[in-house]
Motif scaffolding. Structure first.
Motif, PDB file in Angstrom:
ATOM      1  N   VAL A   1       0.810  -1.329  -0.080  1.00 23.23           N
ATOM      2  CA  VAL A   1       0.004   0.030   0.142  1.00 23.23           C
ATOM      3  C   VAL A   1       0.812   1.463  -0.004  1.00 23.23           C
ATOM      4  CG1 VAL A   1      -2.226  -0.865   1.200  1.00 23.23           C
ATOM      5  CG2 VAL A   1      -0.441  -0.173   2.610  1.00 23.23           C
ATOM      6  N   ALA A   2       0.508   2.314  -0.713  1.00 23.87           N
ATOM      7  CA  ALA A   2       1.139   3.404  -0.792  1.00 23.87           C
ATOM      8  C   ALA A   2       0.538   4.648  -0.940  1.00 23.87           C
ATOM      9  CB  ALA A   2       2.328   3.385  -2.194  1.00 23.87           C
ATOM     10  N   ALA A   3       1.026   5.682  -0.553  1.00 27.00           N
ATOM     11  CA  ALA A   3       0.188   7.073  -0.443  1.00 27.00           C
ATOM     12  C   ALA A   3       1.128   8.166  -0.655  1.00 27.00           C
ATOM     13  CB  ALA A   3      -0.669   7.244   0.770  1.00 27.00           C
ATOM     14  N   SER A   4       0.955   9.497   0.012  1.00 23.75           N
ATOM     15  CA  SER A   4       1.662  10.512   0.047  1.00 23.75           C
ATOM     16  C   SER A   4       2.578  10.404   1.149  1.00 23.75           C
ATOM     17  CB  SER A   4       0.701  12.024   0.314  1.00 23.75           C
ATOM     18  OG  SER A   4       0.391  11.929   1.526  1.00 23.75           O
ATOM     19  N   PRO A   5       3.615  11.246   1.047  1.00 24.26           N
ATOM     20  CA  PRO A   5       4.651  11.171   2.229  1.00 24.26           C
ATOM     21  C   PRO A   5       3.925  11.490   3.594  1.00 24.26           C
ATOM     22  CG  PRO A   5       5.679  12.540   0.458  1.00 24.26           C
ATOM     23  CD  PRO A   5       3.975  12.173   0.064  1.00 24.26           C
ATOM     24  N   ARG A   6       2.784  12.100   3.712  1.00 28.12           N
ATOM     25  CA  ARG A   6       2.143  12.437   4.774  1.00 28.12           C
ATOM     26  C   ARG A   6       1.845  11.092   5.441  1.00 28.12           C
ATOM     27  NH1 ARG A   6       0.318  15.939   0.993  1.00 28.12           N
ATOM     28  NH2 ARG A   6      -1.636  14.456   0.458  1.00 28.12           N
ATOM     29  N   SER A   7       1.390  10.143   4.707  1.00 30.26           N
ATOM     30  CA  SER A   7       1.065   8.844   5.370  1.00 30.26           C
ATOM     31  C   SER A   7       2.058   7.796   5.225  1.00 30.26           C
ATOM     32  CB  SER A   7      -0.144   8.159   4.384  1.00 30.26           C
ATOM     33  OG  SER A   7      -1.114   9.157   4.280  1.00 30.26           O
ATOM     34  N   ALA A   8       3.016   8.088   4.547  1.00 32.87           N
ATOM     35  CA  ALA A   8       4.149   6.867   4.467  1.00 32.87           C
ATOM     36  C   ALA A   8       4.772   6.611   5.831  1.00 32.87           C
ATOM     37  CB  ALA A   8       5.351   7.425   3.452  1.00 32.87           C
TER      38      ALA A   8
ATOM     39  N   GLU B   1       3.721   2.661   2.250  1.00 31.88           N
ATOM     40  CA  GLU B   1       4.940   3.332   1.458  1.00 31.88           C
ATOM     41  C   GLU B   1       4.764   4.588   0.781  1.00 31.88           C
ATOM     42  OE1 GLU B   1       7.522   1.527   1.858  1.00 31.88           O
ATOM     43  OE2 GLU B   1       6.483  -0.190   2.641  1.00 31.88           O
ATOM     44  N   ASP B   2       5.741   5.310   0.567  1.00 28.13           N
ATOM     45  CA  ASP B   2       5.785   6.544  -0.238  1.00 28.13           C
ATOM     46  C   ASP B   2       5.525   6.093  -1.669  1.00 28.13           C
ATOM     47  OD1 ASP B   2       5.924   8.960  -1.766  1.00 28.13           O
ATOM     48  OD2 ASP B   2       7.721   9.497  -0.649  1.00 28.13           O
ATOM     49  N   ALA B   3       4.261   6.560  -2.275  1.00 29.16           N
ATOM     50  CA  ALA B   3       4.154   6.180  -3.681  1.00 29.16           C
ATOM     51  C   ALA B   3       5.019   6.702  -4.782  1.00 29.16           C
ATOM     52  CB  ALA B   3       2.647   6.805  -4.146  1.00 29.16           C
TER      53      ALA B   3
END
Ligand code: NAP
Length: 365
Positions: free
Chosen positions: A33-40, A68-70
């Protein structure tokens, strides 16, 4: 053994629907799973805490994965090599150029991308797939790989959620031998289509907003690519139908409704009943092959005067069917009707998963 897949933008509105719909999927399992650096760096469950939208709780197995960072494509490529990310569903919401560059980087790194984002919809060799309509467009993939020098990666996208409710019925008529020449459509689109946190609540109480940025252009143009032909390694748009769209945001949580008037260009079905029969009997490859996410009946006709309604009909066929009602003659064009489809399932994550099932069936995954 299930294929391990990744979800980019996993923390968003569409991403959460991917996590939910893939929980019991017989072929695919989310392992990246990956998203923005805010969630990484957070556990997925912590990253979505307080903004989880689906009715079912988050799958605890996915909840314990680290986001993870997308933007970390080499990390995803390492997961791909380990067998944890055979391909990715992309549900990213960021700038168009950034999204296009990032999805391209995944494909170049050997990771197929099945995207919900609009960034690549007008890339000449990227198919805009609706599995029941243009599954043959997927066969451009070997040529796309050659065009870019990619070995295993490729990009396919799905169209805008606003057109899902009327493109399958329109295609069913065309396939039955009745070309459609002109369409006027007014959409009433749910707030979940605007992502999270979406439209300000004060705009959506006792109100309708008669503008959704970019939506009318997408509604008018994307059908022409979907109905188009594969030329010499690129898509050639269909010339028809001409479409005029009015897109409105309405206070509905999920489910986009469309009021459609259409005109045939030449041969016309004999009656409204004949049109309904074409829709009720419509099936295509996903139904013939029994893909896990394919609704048994892609188009469901309601005879009541007051249907379809979002709250009552959006879940039909596992939220993957189009529900049509109020089919009647039109005083200006030939026929008119009201159609509904679930925007975050058929129009987003469910449609993406159905595309992945199609691509696996065709041997591209
Ligand atoms: P959303 O709720 O705003 O979610 C956006 C996702 O993108 C989040 O996971 C977010 O991560 C991530 N993201 C944002 N900026 C990023 C960055 N700079 N780098 C990496 N990741 C980033 O949006 P959505 O409604 O799910 O829509 C996702 C995509 O699907 C959009 O392209 C949209 O147009 C398309 N789509 C949506 C619908 C619908 O009904 N909602 C239907 C069809 C297509 P964080 O949580 O960490 O910020």
């Amino acid at each position: 053994m299930k294929t391990a897949v990744g979800v980019l933008g996993a923390t968003g509105m569409v991403g959460q629907n991917y996590i939910t719909l893939l929980r019991e999927h017989p072929w695919f399992e989310v392992r990246h799973v990956a998203a923005s650096p805010r969630s990484a760096g957070k556990k997925y469950g912590d990253a979505v805490a307080g903004r989880w939208q689906p009715a079912d709780d988050c799958d605890p197995r996915v909840g314990s994965l680290t986001v993870e960072d997308a933007g970390d494509v080499s990390g995803a490529a390492a997961a791909n090599k380990r067998g944890d990310c055979a391909f990715v569903f992309s549900a990213l919401e960021m700038g168009k150029d950034e999204t296009r560059a990032l999805e391209t980087a995944y494909a170049a790194a050997g990771i197929p991308v099945i995207s919900n984002a609009s960034a690549h919809r007008w890339t000449a060799d990227v198919p805009v797939l609706v599995a029941e309509i243009n599954h043959r467009h997927a066969d451009i993939i070997p040529r796309q790989r050659k065009n870019h020098g990619w070995d295993r990666g490729f990009i396919v996208v799905k169209p805008n959620c606003s057109i899902q409710s009327y493109m399958i019925p329109v295609y069913a008529l065309i396939r039955a031998g009745y070309p459609v020449e002109r369409i006027i459509v007014t959409t009433m689109q749910a707030v979940s289509g605007a992502g999270y946190p979406g439209v300000p609540s004060l705009d959506m109480i006792d109100n309708i907003v008669p503008y959704i940025g970019g939506e009318e252009e997408k509604s008018e143009k994307e059908p022409l690519k979907i109905l188009g032909a594969v030329g010499d390694g690129v898509f050639e748009n269909a010339a028809l139908p001409r479409i005029s769209a009015h897109c409105n945001r309405v206070p509905v949580s999920d489910g986009h409704t469309a009021c459609v008037s259409l005109e045939f260009g030449g041969k016309k079905p004999a009656s409204v009943e004949a049109v309904k029969k074409i829709w009720a009997e419509f099936r295509d490859l996903p139904q013939e092959m029994g893909f896990p996410s394919a609704p048994a009946r892609p188009v469901i006709i309601r005879e009541e005067n007051d249907r379809p309604q979002p709250r009552k009909d959006r879940g039909a066929g596992g939220a993957m069917a189009v529900v049509i009602g109020r089919v009647r003659p039109c005083g200006v064009f030939d026929i008119r009707f009201t159609a509904l489809s679930h925007n975050t399932v058929r129009g987003a994550a469910g449609g993406g998963i159905l595309n992945a099932e199609l691509l696996k069936h065709k041997g591209y995954l």
